[in-house]
Design a protein around this motif. Structure first.
Motif, PDB file in Angstrom:
ATOM      1  N   GLY A 222       0.803  -1.227   0.000  1.00  0.00           N
ATOM      2  CA  GLY A 222       0.000   0.000   0.000  1.00  0.00           C
ATOM      3  C   GLY A 222       0.831   1.270   0.000  1.00  0.00           C
ATOM      4  O   GLY A 222       0.339   2.345   0.340  1.00  0.00           O
ATOM      5  N   TRP A 223       2.085   1.180  -0.415  1.00  0.00           N
ATOM      6  CA  TRP A 223       2.938   2.383  -0.442  1.00  0.00           C
ATOM      7  C   TRP A 223       2.615   3.213  -1.680  1.00  0.00           C
ATOM      8  O   TRP A 223       2.643   2.688  -2.798  1.00  0.00           O
ATOM      9  CB  TRP A 223       4.411   1.977  -0.452  1.00  0.00           C
ATOM     10  N   ALA A 224       2.314   4.488  -1.481  1.00  0.00           N
ATOM     11  CA  ALA A 224       1.964   5.364  -2.603  1.00  0.00           C
ATOM     12  C   ALA A 224       2.807   6.638  -2.507  1.00  0.00           C
ATOM     13  O   ALA A 224       2.369   7.636  -1.926  1.00  0.00           O
ATOM     14  CB  ALA A 224       0.473   5.689  -2.568  1.00  0.00           C
ATOM     15  N   PRO A 225       4.035   6.607  -3.055  1.00  0.00           N
ATOM     16  CA  PRO A 225       4.887   7.799  -2.994  1.00  0.00           C
ATOM     17  C   PRO A 225       4.214   8.983  -3.677  1.00  0.00           C
ATOM     18  O   PRO A 225       3.554   8.816  -4.705  1.00  0.00           O
ATOM     19  CB  PRO A 225       6.170   7.375  -3.720  1.00  0.00           C
ATOM     20  N   LYS A 226       4.377  10.173  -3.110  1.00  0.00           N
ATOM     21  CA  LYS A 226       3.614  11.341  -3.574  1.00  0.00           C
ATOM     22  C   LYS A 226       4.445  12.349  -4.370  1.00  0.00           C
ATOM     23  O   LYS A 226       3.922  13.095  -5.171  1.00  0.00           O
ATOM     24  CB  LYS A 226       3.028  12.060  -2.363  1.00  0.00           C
ATOM     25  N   ASP A 227       5.739  12.429  -4.088  1.00  0.00           N
ATOM     26  CA  ASP A 227       6.538  13.490  -4.711  1.00  0.00           C
ATOM     27  C   ASP A 227       6.995  13.071  -6.107  1.00  0.00           C
ATOM     28  O   ASP A 227       7.058  11.884  -6.424  1.00  0.00           O
ATOM     29  CB  ASP A 227       7.721  13.837  -3.805  1.00  0.00           C
ATOM     30  N   ASN A 228       7.310  14.088  -6.925  1.00  0.00           N
ATOM     31  CA  ASN A 228       7.678  13.831  -8.316  1.00  0.00           C
ATOM     32  C   ASN A 228       8.850  14.749  -8.675  1.00  0.00           C
ATOM     33  O   ASN A 228       8.715  15.975  -8.628  1.00  0.00           O
ATOM     34  CB  ASN A 228       6.462  14.116  -9.213  1.00  0.00           C
ATOM     35  N   ALA A 229       9.990  14.144  -9.028  1.00  0.00           N
ATOM     36  CA  ALA A 229      11.201  14.929  -9.313  1.00  0.00           C
ATOM     37  C   ALA A 229      11.003  15.890 -10.483  1.00  0.00           C
ATOM     38  O   ALA A 229      11.757  16.853 -10.628  1.00  0.00           O
ATOM     39  CB  ALA A 229      12.348  13.972  -9.622  1.00  0.00           C
ATOM     40  N   GLU A 230       9.972  15.619 -11.300  1.00  0.00           N
ATOM     41  CA  GLU A 230       9.743  16.448 -12.486  1.00  0.00           C
ATOM     42  C   GLU A 230       9.589  17.926 -12.111  1.00  0.00           C
ATOM     43  O   GLU A 230       9.934  18.807 -12.900  1.00  0.00           O
ATOM     44  CB  GLU A 230       8.487  15.934 -13.202  1.00  0.00           C
ATOM     45  N   THR A 231       9.097  18.194 -10.912  1.00  0.00           N
ATOM     46  CA  THR A 231       8.891  19.588 -10.489  1.00  0.00           C
ATOM     47  C   THR A 231      10.227  20.339 -10.400  1.00  0.00           C
ATOM     48  O   THR A 231      10.228  21.565 -10.309  1.00  0.00           O
ATOM     49  CB  THR A 231       8.182  19.659  -9.121  1.00  0.00           C
ATOM     50  N   PHE A 232      11.344  19.615 -10.414  1.00  0.00           N
ATOM     51  CA  PHE A 232      12.659  20.266 -10.328  1.00  0.00           C
ATOM     52  C   PHE A 232      13.342  20.398 -11.689  1.00  0.00           C
ATOM     53  O   PHE A 232      14.434  20.934 -11.787  1.00  0.00           O
ATOM     54  CB  PHE A 232      13.586  19.467  -9.393  1.00  0.00           C
TER      55      PHE A 232
END
Ligand code: NAI
Ligand code: 15L
Length: 265
Positions: A222-232
């Motif tokens: 059930g791990w759902a990572p939220k951050d996205n490196a694309e924003t950088f």
């Protein structure tokens, strides 16, 4: 809630963050490193320990029902420190775990276990290791030890092949590999709360658009990572030249580690 969570490598880059962010995970957090850790904070115990010292590791593990194992050499190095921290250290840790209550473990492995896969390949946990360094090979050994102790003694480990866990991605390559501290914390929560863990290999990576890795086999956590490196990406494009098409950082998943030589003693 765990009774006592041991965090090794707590003086390191990830360790310092986890020390700040995981106090809710256990009644007592036992922080450890061979480097100085400062005074104990609320609900903490501080134990300095070199992982190569078997007796000290046994004292360290005693009374712990969870271990976040971050300690060890974290980049390419000469053999002796790698052997001390990542070979002898991991055997000492699992021997202590076997004899002292069989805690659940998170083992900080690395993308450098598969560093010679190309960036245009999408890989999952079943691929054969292709380490890019003595460091990467030592982490393959650690993954194997976790497996032995699971198959023979039932000790459960989340083997996390961490990508690049820093406040922000630092290179264009890391846009694919980045793991935010927030997403690492949520992974630790999922691992210690799961009714059944087993001994899976998990790619430790945020929800990046340009990922190379497939984590579908661990959906049950059930791990759902939220951050996205694309924003950088825009910020990185503005501050750093892209690597040339023939540069290791643009070809291999392990980047510049694939081009490094052996660090002789
Ligand atoms: P770090 O180098 O900042 O921290 C590692 C800590 O382990 C240090 O504080 C060091 O003193 C300690 N240590 C080294 N040898 C030891 C020994 N023999 N006995 C006791 N302690 C020892 O590394 P970082 O970035 O915090 O990484 C933590 C873990 O995650 C490492 O195992 C690393 O291999 C793994 N990892 C980290 C990644 C990242 O992006 N930061 C990526 C992939 C894996
Ligand atoms: C790692 O395994 C290292 O611990 C970290 O310092 C970074 O070099 C990371 O891999 C990476 O590949 O970006």
């Amino acid at each position: 809630m765990l009774k006592r969570l041991l965090i090794t490598g707590a003086a390191g880059g990830i360790g310092q963050e986890m020390r700040k962010r995981l106090s809710h995970m256990a009644e007592i957090i036992r922080v450890s490193d061979k480097a100085a850790l400062g005074d104990a904070r609320p609900n903490e115990e501080v134990m300095e320990c070199n992982l190569a010292d078997k007796d000290a590791v046994f004292k360290l593990v005693e009374g712990c029902d969870g271990i976040l194992h971050l300690g060890g050499i974290s980049i390419e190095d000469s053999w002796t420190p790698i052997k001390d921290g990542n070979i002898d250290g991991i055997v000492n840790l699992y021997e202590a775990a076997r004899l002292l209550g069989q805690p659940r473990i998170i083992f900080a492995s690395t993308n450098h276990t598969v560093g010679f896969y190309r960036q245009n390949e999408r890989i999952d946990s079943k691929v054969y290791p292709q380490p890019d360094s003595l460091y990467g090979a030592s982490k393959v050994f650690g993954e194997a030890i976790a497996n032995v102790y699971h198959s023979k003694f039932g000790i459960e480990t989340a083997i996390v092949r961490i990508g690049s866990c820093f406040p922000e991605p630092q290179t264009h390559r890391q846009l694919s590999l980045w793991l935010s501290y927030r997403d690492f914390v949520s992974l630790v929560e999922c691992v210690f709360r799961a009714p059944r863990l087993g001994c899976p290999i998990i790619y430790g990576v945020s929800n990046n658009d340009s990922t190379w890795w497939d984590n579908r086999h661990v959906d049950y956590l059930g791990w759902a990572p939220k951050d996205n490196a694309e924003t950088f990406r825009t910020q990185l494009d503005a501050t750093l030249p892209r690597p040339g098409r023939d540069a290791p950082d643009a070809i291999y998943q392990g980047g510049v580690f694939t081009a490094d030589g052996i660090h002789e003693e």
